[in-house]
Write an enzyme that holds these catalytic residues in place. Structure first.
Site, PDB file in Angstrom:
ATOM      1  N   GLU A 220      21.210 -36.634  16.793  1.00  0.00           N
ATOM      2  CA  GLU A 220      21.650 -36.924  15.427  1.00  0.00           C
ATOM      3  C   GLU A 220      20.592 -36.495  14.414  1.00  0.00           C
ATOM      4  O   GLU A 220      20.788 -36.639  13.217  1.00  0.00           O
ATOM      5  CB  GLU A 220      21.944 -38.411  15.277  1.00  0.00           C
ATOM      6  N   GLY A 237      19.495 -40.529  13.900  1.00  0.00           N
ATOM      7  CA  GLY A 237      19.942 -39.929  12.645  1.00  0.00           C
ATOM      8  C   GLY A 237      18.802 -39.705  11.670  1.00  0.00           C
ATOM      9  O   GLY A 237      18.026 -40.609  11.388  1.00  0.00           O
ATOM     10  N   SER A 240      13.194 -36.147  12.891  1.00  0.00           N
ATOM     11  CA  SER A 240      12.740 -34.755  12.877  1.00  0.00           C
ATOM     12  C   SER A 240      11.589 -34.577  13.853  1.00  0.00           C
ATOM     13  O   SER A 240      10.689 -35.413  13.930  1.00  0.00           O
ATOM     14  CB  SER A 240      12.284 -34.357  11.464  1.00  0.00           C
ATOM     15  N   SER A 319       3.993 -54.156   9.869  1.00  0.00           N
ATOM     16  CA  SER A 319       4.636 -54.379   8.571  1.00  0.00           C
ATOM     17  C   SER A 319       3.707 -55.017   7.557  1.00  0.00           C
ATOM     18  O   SER A 319       4.012 -55.033   6.359  1.00  0.00           O
ATOM     19  CB  SER A 319       5.882 -55.254   8.753  1.00  0.00           C
TER      20      SER A 319
END
Length: 343
Positions: A220, A237, A240, A319
């Protein structure tokens, strides 16, 4: 002696008589000496690597040479080619060297897309400079300097030339559709891609030339030039993978088996088996990575390139601190088998 490859096919020429693309329906890897000798006697081949333009009349003798060597598919194609008016070309590659002609380059790209060789399995040095931009249209390949005139001629005849893309590399599926695959948008898989059986390429997925998948995969995201993705791995999705053309690098970036590159993530170094890169995290070869033990305590800080090819790793971004962390991946990717039974 061993021969590298051989193929007989059609070609498209521009108005100057130069071949701008070639189609080989049944390319052969490691042809026998007997076949090379038989075709050489017909075509005038003298050895080495050659792309020989062949007349349609001579195609009958080529068909006989294929038939005498039990190559039924190429013999049948050559017989049909004899009755056509298309330019024909015979390419014989004694050795696997950098391509010297457009026909040689197109043969090598089709060897990969036909799964006869893996990405990096044939020398493609210089192919990007050898090929030139072509208008790939519903009327076939058109040399760019001739496009405007051809469009005018078509309009005056009440027709329209639809230009699919302007590129050095055409769509893979215009030359070969490998067995057992799904491609949602065929324009996003270039000729020279290796699409393994069981691979699904979704609408935003992309596979460049000399790159691809070795088996069952969900694509994707983007598989750049030179990148190979192992069986059972998922490219999420928007993800790269940095290819060998990015910045002129020579390191082969790859992903092993049963790994996951999360949505909108990125990768710039070789990843091993059963690894995960969390969504949105781009890890380049020079990224500093905090290595954590099973209790989440820092062991050391390394560059991502030091982890190249290592398996069972989970990459995430803290995070709170924003630092890239790496720890043992406790679960491998498991793809939905129903999505990949591409019968």
């Amino acid at each position: 002696m061993a021969n590298f490859s051989l193929a007989f096919g059609t070609a498209t020429k521009n108005r100057d008589g130069k071949i701008i693309e070639a189609f080989f329906p049944y390319p052969i890897l490691n042809p026998s000496d007997a076949l090379v000798t038989a075709l050489g006697q017909v075509s005038g081949y003298q050895g080495g690597n050659q792309a020989i333009e062949v007349s349609n009349a001579l195609s009958v003798e080529i068909a006989n040479a294929f038939a005498a060597n039990a190559d039924v598919e190429n013999a049948s194609f050559a017989e049909k080619a004899a009755a056509s008016e298309q330019p024909l070309v015979l390419v014989i590659l004694e050795s696997d060297d950098k391509p010297q002609s457009v026909a040689e380059g197109f043969l090598k790209l089709q060897l990969i897309s036909n799964r006869l060789v893996q990405p990096h399995g044939t020398v493609l040095d210089g192919i990007f400079g050898l090929l030139h931009n072509i208008a790939w249209t519903n009327k076939g390949a058109i040399d760019l300097p001739e496009l405007a005139e051809r469009q005018i001629e078509a309009r005056l005849a009440g027709e329209t030339i639809s230009v699919d893309c302007v590129d050095k590399f055409p769509k893979m599926v215009d030359y070969v559709v490998p067995t057992g695959i799904r491609i949602a948008d065929t324009s996003r898989v270039r000729l020279g891609a290796h699409v393994g059986e069981g691979t699904t390429v979704m609408h935003e997925g992309f596979i460049n030339f000399n790159a691809g998948t070795s088996g069952v995969s969900m694509v994707e995201g983007r598989i750049s030039a030179g990148v190979v993705v192992g069986n059972g791995s998922d490219i999420g999705g928007g993800a790269s993978i940095m290819g060998t053309l990015s910045g002129g690098g020579t390191v082969v970036v790859s992903i092993g088996e049963n790994s996951l590159l999360g949505a909108n993530a990125g990768l710039g170094f070789p990843l091993g088996d059963r690894c995960t890169v969390e969504s949105g995290l781009y890890v380049t070869a020079g990224s500093k990575v905090r290595m954590l033990d099973s209790q989440g305590q820092e062991v050391e800080v390394v560059k991502a390139r030091d982890l190249a090819g290592k398996s069972d790793l989970l990459f995430r971004r803290n995070s709170v601190t924003g630092q890239i962390e790496c720890l043992t991946n406790k679960s491998a990717v498991e793809l939905n088998s129903e999505l990949h039974s591409n019968n």
